[in-house]
Design a protein around this motif. Structure first.
Motif, PDB file in Angstrom:
ATOM      1  N   GLU A  16       0.825  -1.202   0.000  1.00 31.53           N
ATOM      2  CA  GLU A  16       0.000   0.000   0.000  1.00 31.53           C
ATOM      3  C   GLU A  16       0.866   1.262   0.000  1.00 31.53           C
ATOM      4  O   GLU A  16       0.583   2.229  -0.720  1.00 31.53           O
ATOM      5  N   ARG A  19       2.357   1.706  -3.426  1.00 36.52           N
ATOM      6  CA  ARG A  19       1.398   2.311  -4.358  1.00 36.52           C
ATOM      7  C   ARG A  19       1.283   3.813  -4.107  1.00 36.52           C
ATOM      8  O   ARG A  19       1.213   4.610  -5.046  1.00 36.52           O
ATOM      9  N   ARG A 162      -2.113  -3.695  -8.874  1.00 38.35           N
ATOM     10  CA  ARG A 162      -3.063  -2.583  -8.734  1.00 38.35           C
ATOM     11  C   ARG A 162      -2.341  -1.257  -8.475  1.00 38.35           C
ATOM     12  O   ARG A 162      -2.688  -0.492  -7.576  1.00 38.35           O
ATOM     13  N   LEU A 163      -1.346  -0.995  -9.288  1.00 35.96           N
ATOM     14  CA  LEU A 163      -0.565   0.225  -9.157  1.00 35.96           C
ATOM     15  C   LEU A 163      -1.296   1.390  -9.808  1.00 35.96           C
ATOM     16  O   LEU A 163      -2.148   1.193 -10.679  1.00 35.96           O
ATOM     17  N   GLN A 538      -6.683   4.318  -8.573  1.00 36.67           N
ATOM     18  CA  GLN A 538      -5.512   4.189  -9.439  1.00 36.67           C
ATOM     19  C   GLN A 538      -5.471   5.234 -10.542  1.00 36.67           C
ATOM     20  O   GLN A 538      -4.477   5.331 -11.265  1.00 36.67           O
TER      21      GLN A 538
END
Length: 585
Positions: A16, A19, A162-163, A538
């Motif tokens: 997290e 990201r 999920r970047l 995102q």
């Protein structure tokens, strides 16, 4: 005992936090890590692609050489392209609309309109079409497949983790550079090609991870295939400055031919009236007819290019390769057969340069430079003019020759060829022209290009709290104890949430006129409320800006999926926040 601050410095980073760092414009260390991963994956894919190509060649090509079309019997050379277009046509016929788009143009389109997200179906199609086109003797290259396969696999890394979408854009550039580097063994040219042709921007944040990806991709390829470039280039140099006027003439002619190639490759109205099977059949018949006498037009043509650089090929072969290979490649593209163009234009440019070099040697015997010099210059000039990528062409020339003295005439040739094709044919580059003909416009406005480098989490207001429409005084006090800036009011009628400044509710709680109230309707009390629309966590700021304009609102609520069918609101992003970020950052 270590202090809390000391422990925080060495706390193991979470995905997290990774990201969150990537969302900002200065996440250079994190992007460099992704660049290395992209290079390893793309290099491995290119080794696999070349391995499958060689494995397929073992079945029917003499010596297992995928370029040995000259050693095949004439009827076999004619049948192979017909079989290739048939296999490609059947594959594309079974695919849904849009799944047949492959190659560099598809990568640019996905980068411009889809933030670098690459569909799996198109990726699988690229494997099939790339291998069948090369083994089937169509005039094609392996660089388009390398770029698509590398860019899509690199984008898959970001999508799986999920970047933020701004990092997906950089990953696509990394995959592009690594694909070129692994295919040609030219890491510098891979970097410049990715920035100049695909990403269409130069930033330090983009350069660093792309450089690492290109280097890593080249290293992986070298571990298997060695450090030699895609084809052998002898050591040459310019004989005298008297060659420069003829180099300028050669570049002018190549610029005209390059512009004609780009125009010929555009589908015309009369072509689209043909049925698909008729267009594919015409491509197969055209390639087979020429290959009956001149098999040099088939495949990548790197073996023909090597013969130009080390010997003196026949004049008729040079003419057919220079014009016929370009015409067959343009015909395939115009008729909907998705082949890669970079290999063919390099070979055709070298053949055209060799023809000009032989003519110059005849006009100025004993003083003219070797025709090999003109071969190399023609190769770079054709690449630069067709792609409108002068820097990438010059870097490819430098890395292939390992000779810096060739850059002086190379710059002259490339610049003249690029100018002639651009001004004479209004050519903005093959891939941009192709997308323009489809009604797509890949050149982004400077504002949107700048906003696409940053993701929503870098700017959003995180101090938010969700609230039901009706609150008791105790619930309101508990809610305000967290000191939120915004309240996101959820509605039971299924309509989008409404934003309310938390300060409005706080003032109301202290107002003497409302002291006797025990319940508050947050949609009715006095306060600053705004309509909101959703945006994904995102998303980039460019996506947020477009969503604001599309929905006609000034505030977006940021949401992300925490579990299947469960979406959490993470923050608020306003139009003012985006504009201030662009203005001051």
């Amino acid at each position: 005992m270590p202090s809390p601050r000391f422990r925080a410095m060495f706390k193991r980073p979470s995905l997290e936090s990774f990201r969150r760092r990537l969302a900002s414009v200065d996440a250079l260390p994190q992007l460099c890590v992704l660049g290395v991963l992209s290079g390893v994956l793309t290099g491995g894919l290119m080794v696999g692609f070349r391995g499958l190509l060689e494995l397929g060649a073992l079945a029917f090509m003499p010596g297992g050489d995928p370029e040995a079309f000259e050693r095949l019997a004439g009827p076999v050379r004619v049948v192979l392209p017909l079989m290739a277009v048939g296999l490609i046509g059947v594959w594309l016929w079974r695919m849904p609309n849009g799944a047949g788009k492959i190659g560099i143009g598809h990568v640019i389109e996905r980068l411009t309109y889809h933030q670098g997200k690459m569909p799996l179906r198109n990726w699988m199609t690229q494997w099939w079409v790339g291998l069948v086109a090369l083994l089937g003797g169509l005039s094609a290259g392996r660089e388009g497949p390398a770029i698509h396969l590398g860019a899509a696999a690199s984008s898959w890394i970001g999508q799986t983790m999920r970047l933020p979408h701004n990092s997906l854009r950089v990953l696509v550039g990394c995959g592009t550079a690594a694909g070129i580097a692994a295919s040609f063994n030219t890491p510098i040219a891979g970097v410049i090609f990715a920035m100049e042709v695909v990403m269409m921007e130069y930033t330090i944040t983009g350069f660093m991870p792309v450089i690492l990806a290109s280097t890593t991709g080249a290293v992986v390829s070298q571990l298997v295939y060695g450090s030699q470039p895609a084809f052998s280039v002898p050591s040459v140099q310019l004989a005298s400055l008297f060659d420069l006027p003829w180099i300028a003439v050669t570049a002018l002619l190549i610029g005209l031919v390059a512009g004609a190639f780009v125009r010929l490759a555009k589908p015309a109205t009369w072509q689209t009236r043909w049925p698909v099977w008729g267009r594919f059949l015409a491509v197969g018949l055209a390639v087979g007819a020429v290959a009956w006498w001149y098999p040099q037009v088939q495949g990548m043509g790197y073996d023909s290019l090597e013969r130009m650089l080390v010997g003196e090929p026949a004049l008729d072969v040079l003419i057919v390769v220079a014009l016929g290979k370009l015409a067959l490649t343009a015909l395939a593209i115009a008729f909907g057969v998705p082949v890669s163009i970079i290999g063919p234009i390099l070979v055709a440019g070298a053949a055209f340069g060799t023809l000009c070099g032989l003519l110059w040697a005849t006009l100025l015997p004993g003083l003219a430079s070797s025709p090999v010099v003109f071969s190399l210059l023609g190769m770079a000039a054709m690449m630069g003019a067709v792609l409108q990528a002068p820097l990438a062409a010059l870097m490819a020339l430098l890395e292939l020759t390992h000779n810096s003295s060739i850059l002086l005439p190379g710059m002259l040739a490339v610049v003249i060829a690029v100018l002639v094709s651009r001004q004479g044919y209004h050519c903005s580059g093959f891939f941009i022209s192709t997308l323009d003909s489809q009604g797509l416009h890949p050149l982004q406005r400077p504002l949107m290009q700048a906003l696409s480098r940053v993701a929503v989490p870098a700017v959003m207001e995180r101090s938010v709290a969700r609230a039901p429409r009706i609150l008791t005084r105790a619930q309101a006090q508990e809610l305000l104890a967290g000191k939120p800036t915004w309240l996101v009011i959820t509605r039971e009628d299924g309509k989008p949430p409404v934003g309310l400044k938390a300060a409005g509710l706080a003032r109301l709680m202290l107002d003497e006129q409302w002291q006797d109230e025990t319940r508050f309707d947050l949609l009715e009390i006095p306060g600053q409320r705004v309509d909101m629309a959703p945006i994904a966590l995102q998303a980039t700021l460019s996506e947020a800006f477009e969503q604001l304009n599309k929905q006609g609102v000034d505030v977006l609520y940021v949401e992300h999926t925490t579990a299947p069918l469960i979406r959490k609101i993470s923050g608020i992003i306003t139009r003012d926040a985006i504009e201030n970020y662009y203005r001051y950052k």
